[in-house]
Write a protein that holds these residues in place. Structure first.
Motif, PDB file in Angstrom:
ATOM      1  N   PRO A 183       0.821  -1.211   0.000  1.00 33.17           N
ATOM      2  CA  PRO A 183       0.000   0.000   0.000  1.00 33.17           C
ATOM      3  C   PRO A 183       0.856   1.263   0.000  1.00 33.17           C
ATOM      4  N   TYR A 184       0.280   2.320  -0.529  1.00 35.80           N
ATOM      5  CA  TYR A 184       0.946   3.613  -0.436  1.00 35.80           C
ATOM      6  C   TYR A 184       1.023   4.006   1.037  1.00 35.80           C
ATOM      7  N   ALA A 185       2.182   4.478   1.475  1.00 33.40           N
ATOM      8  CA  ALA A 185       2.433   4.755   2.891  1.00 33.40           C
ATOM      9  C   ALA A 185       1.565   5.883   3.433  1.00 33.40           C
ATOM     10  N   ARG A 186       1.296   6.900   2.648  1.00 35.40           N
ATOM     11  CA  ARG A 186       0.606   8.075   3.167  1.00 35.40           C
ATOM     12  C   ARG A 186      -0.880   8.123   2.804  1.00 35.40           C
ATOM     13  N   HIS A 187      -1.438   7.027   2.428  1.00 35.91           N
ATOM     14  CA  HIS A 187      -2.859   7.006   2.075  1.00 35.91           C
ATOM     15  C   HIS A 187      -3.692   6.999   3.346  1.00 35.91           C
ATOM     16  N   ARG A 188      -4.760   7.782   3.346  1.00 32.34           N
ATOM     17  CA  ARG A 188      -5.630   7.827   4.528  1.00 32.34           C
ATOM     18  C   ARG A 188      -6.379   6.508   4.685  1.00 32.34           C
ATOM     19  N   ALA A 189      -6.817   6.253   5.893  1.00 30.89           N
ATOM     20  CA  ALA A 189      -7.575   5.024   6.166  1.00 30.89           C
ATOM     21  C   ALA A 189      -8.879   5.057   5.367  1.00 30.89           C
ATOM     22  N   PRO A 190      -9.204   3.978   4.668  1.00 34.12           N
ATOM     23  CA  PRO A 190     -10.434   3.981   3.867  1.00 34.12           C
ATOM     24  C   PRO A 190     -11.672   3.897   4.746  1.00 34.12           C
ATOM     25  N   ASP A 191     -12.806   4.303   4.195  1.00 37.02           N
ATOM     26  CA  ASP A 191     -14.076   4.208   4.912  1.00 37.02           C
ATOM     27  C   ASP A 191     -14.446   2.748   5.171  1.00 37.02           C
ATOM     28  N   ASP A 192     -14.084   1.872   4.231  1.00 39.91           N
ATOM     29  CA  ASP A 192     -14.381   0.443   4.366  1.00 39.91           C
ATOM     30  C   ASP A 192     -13.091  -0.295   4.717  1.00 39.91           C
ATOM     31  N   PRO A 193     -12.962  -0.799   5.954  1.00 35.43           N
ATOM     32  CA  PRO A 193     -11.730  -1.481   6.357  1.00 35.43           C
ATOM     33  C   PRO A 193     -11.686  -2.961   5.975  1.00 35.43           C
TER      34      PRO A 193
END
Length: 195
Positions: A61-71
């Protein structure tokens, strides 16, 4: 198989209504690498970890991607000639759902090591990936791929790649169901060609 991004939740598997915080002490990268290691030890092939986190070319995964709404997470792989899917969305973080799947596979590997492998085979029957919605369970793989029944592995792979150019949902005229049917045909063809 399916794509790593976006999340491809298995058809017919219910979603968790209320998620909890897990007590796993891990990072996304460590959980993902440990999951892939468990799958390798088990003898699984062609693993794809599907989440709503965009991935780099190396599959991480991209390191700085925000947490998604669907985990939620779903891991698809081949095991003894069958496409299998383990999915989890019980926890409120992607990394914890990955860790939960890893722990489940680790437990199944333990069952096999302790001499009750027939229980593992029975358990895996419940995790076989379902066909795409609206598609017949036994689509004739060689017709889908446009090859003969006696096609070699190389012919199957070449036909799959050619058909994927027009079936993939990211291209005009493609769709998720067309790609799922093509993926199922490739998996079945490779299984038959391996006999």
């Amino acid at each position: 198989m399916t794509e790593a991004y976006p999340l491809h939740w298995p058809e017919g598997k219910p979603r968790t209504a209320r998620r909890e915080r897990a007590r796993f002490d891990t990072t996304h990268e460590i959980a993902q690498l440990a999951l892939m290691d468990e799958l390798r030890r088990m003898g699984a092939t062609h693993p794809v970890l599907s989440t709503d986190i965009p991935v780099r070319g190396d599959g991480l995964p991209y390191a700085r991607h925000r947490a998604p709404d669907d985990p939620g997470v779903a891991v698809y792989f081949m095991y003894k000639g069958n496409q299998v899917c383990f999915a989890c969305d019980r926890w409120d973080r992607v990394r914890d759902n990955i860790q939960a799947v890893r722990k489940t596979i680790e437990a199944l590997r333990g069952i096999a090591r302790w001499g009750t492998g027939d229980m593992v085979e029975a358990a895996f029957k419940g995790f076989e990936a379902l066909p795409a919605p609206g598609k017949a369970v036994s689509a004739v793989w060689w017709r889908v791929l446009g090859v003969s029944e006696s096609a070699t592995k190389n012919e199957i792979i070449a036909a799959y790649r050619e058909k994927a150019k027009t079936s993939h949902p990211d291209v005009a005229g493609g769709s998720d169901s067309a790609m799922a049917e093509l993926n199922n045909a490739r998996a079945e063809g490779l299984r038959v060609a391996s006999r």
